[in-house]
Enzyme design. Structure first.
Site: not given
Length: 446
Positions: A11, A43
């Site tokens: 990320a 996620c």
């Protein structure tokens, strides 16, 4: 020509690399990632396991090939072993070729993320015991769940990922038991009365055991897990998901002499700078500036990691951009119940001796004469003197999470409960009431 090295390609690391490449076409930008997967969304893992979508490639936002084509020198399966801050060098291991080499930098970003917490009492080398943290965890778990002999699954922990995993496993027909050491779910992310409402809903869907400590795992003759032993009983199981939390992956920084927080996260300022010149950090390995508390905090959230990574990019190239701040906004679909929070809780306000007030309202998500309206529970935390909103929590089976975004915007902008009460929100019978539940909550604040 600026030479930038980024450690970690998920990320924060890839957000920084992509932005830095756009800002400076001439800079040499090298990303070292020890796995062979980059730019993927953790996620999405529970939903892949639960069969909500078919291809695990859906989790990948940008492939390694596309990253390299954009002009970023991406090295997958390369692990940084050491940071020599004095000489601005890193020691790197080429995993495939088992070779080590040095590389130099002008500026360095540590974006090594977090790792799963594994209690010493747990032997995760037993078969059919897994975390749900790494990309391959999801792939392996989904494959295992195709085995018709795996019927009973125990999830250890009751944080966001644990509850999402339980939801996903129930969705594919497994019998799920959740074992949580404390009396709460989601830790301290929600105040107790909201945590209790979530607990009630979870218990309607799976077997939830609170205030129960796991003491060991029991294996069968094939070294596959067959039972979870706790201080209160024994649970026969065919599979165990270990999801009791994460801790910052900051060993590299610690060994380099970089200052850490008490929980091990790399301490950075609002520019993402560490205690050592030319070294920055972002993502789940590092602290993040809290907009409400006006201090560095820790929140392992993809949203913050991506935003901070993007901001740090300009600073890696010589800029001095400051992060506007996190509200630790977070949400989850816990079976049929939406739960969201932003800002700080009442418990946090009380702990810090903030002069605050709260208001809690039970309302409905749309007009009562349009079919299938649902209850909404809303709580606001606001300053007693200025009446500015500093926190909010919402629960409901529909319309909760997106309303929490409104509260986040209010906190960010410094809006008061009185202004929220008169905020011109959308209205139509299928979506809201003339006075939306947020208006009602704002107007109810005394």
């Amino acid at each position: 020509m600026k030479k930038v090295i980024i450690i970690g390609g998920v990320a924060a690391g890839m957000s920084a690399a992509a932005k830095a490449r756009r800002l400076d076409k001439e800079a040499v930008i090298t990303v070292y990632e020890k796995t062979d997967i980059v730019s993927w969304g953790a996620c999405g893992m529970p939903y892949y396991v639960g069969g909500f979508y078919e291809s695990y490639n859906t989790m990948i936002a940008r492939t390694a090939e596309a990253t390299i084509k954009s002009g970023i020198d991406l090295k997958v399966k390369h692990e940084v072993l050491k940071i020599d801050a004095k000489n601005k060098k890193v020691l790197v291991k080429d995993i495939d070729n088992n070779k080590e080499f040095e590389d130099s930098y002008d500026s360095l970003l540590i974006a090594t993320g977090a790792k799963s917490i594994i209690p010493n009492i747990l032997n995760i080398n037993i078969g059919n015991v897994s975390t749900l943290k790494e990309f391959n965890d999801a792939i392996d778990m989904r494959e295992k769940m195709k085995d018709s002999n795996i019927k009973n699954v125990v999830v250890l922990g009751a944080g966001f990922i644990a509850i999402e995993a339980a939801h996903a496993l129930k969705h594919i027909g497994k019998n799920v038991t959740i074992i949580q050491r404390s009396e709460r779910v989601f830790g301290n992310k929600f105040d107790k009365e909201f945590s209790d409402m979530v607990i009630e809903h979870i218990k309607e869907n799976v077997d939830l055991r609170l205030n129960e400590k796991v003491t060991s795992l029991e294996a069968d003759n094939n070294n596959n897990v067959k039972a979870v032993i706790t201080d209160k009983g024994k649970y026969d199981t065919d599979y165990v998901v270990v999801s009791i939390g994460v801790k910052p992956n900051s060993d590299l920084a610690k060994d380099a002499g970089i200052q850490l927080m008490d929980n091990g996260a790399i301490l950075v300022d609002r520019e993402g700078k560490t205690s050592i010149d030319s070294i920055y950090a972002a993502g789940d390995c590092a602290s993040i500036y809290d907009r409400v508390l006006d201090e560095q905090n820790y929140a392992a959230l993809a949203t913050g990691a991506n935003k901070l990574g993007r901001m740090v990019a300009s600073n890696l190239l010589g800029g001095h951009e400051k992060f506007i701040g996190s509200l630790t906004s977070a949400c989850i679909l816990a079976f049929e119940l939406e739960a969201a929070r932003t800002g700080i809780t009442e418990e946090e306000a009380k702990k810090r001796n903030i002069n605050y007030k709260t208001v809690t309202v039970k309302d409905i998500d749309h007009t009562h004469y349009y079919p299938d309206y649902q209850d909404l529970h809303i709580k606001l935390v606001y300053m007693a003197d200025s009446r500015k909103i500093i926190g909010g929590q919402i629960l409901g089976k529909r319309g909760a999470v997106l309303r929490a975004d409104v509260i986040a915007a209010c906190i960010h902008a410094g809006i008061t409960v009185d202004e929220l009460g008169m905020l011109d929100l959308c209205y139509a019978p299928p979506f809201a009431r003339t006075w939306d539940s947020l208006n009602v909550t704002g107007n109810a604040a005394k």
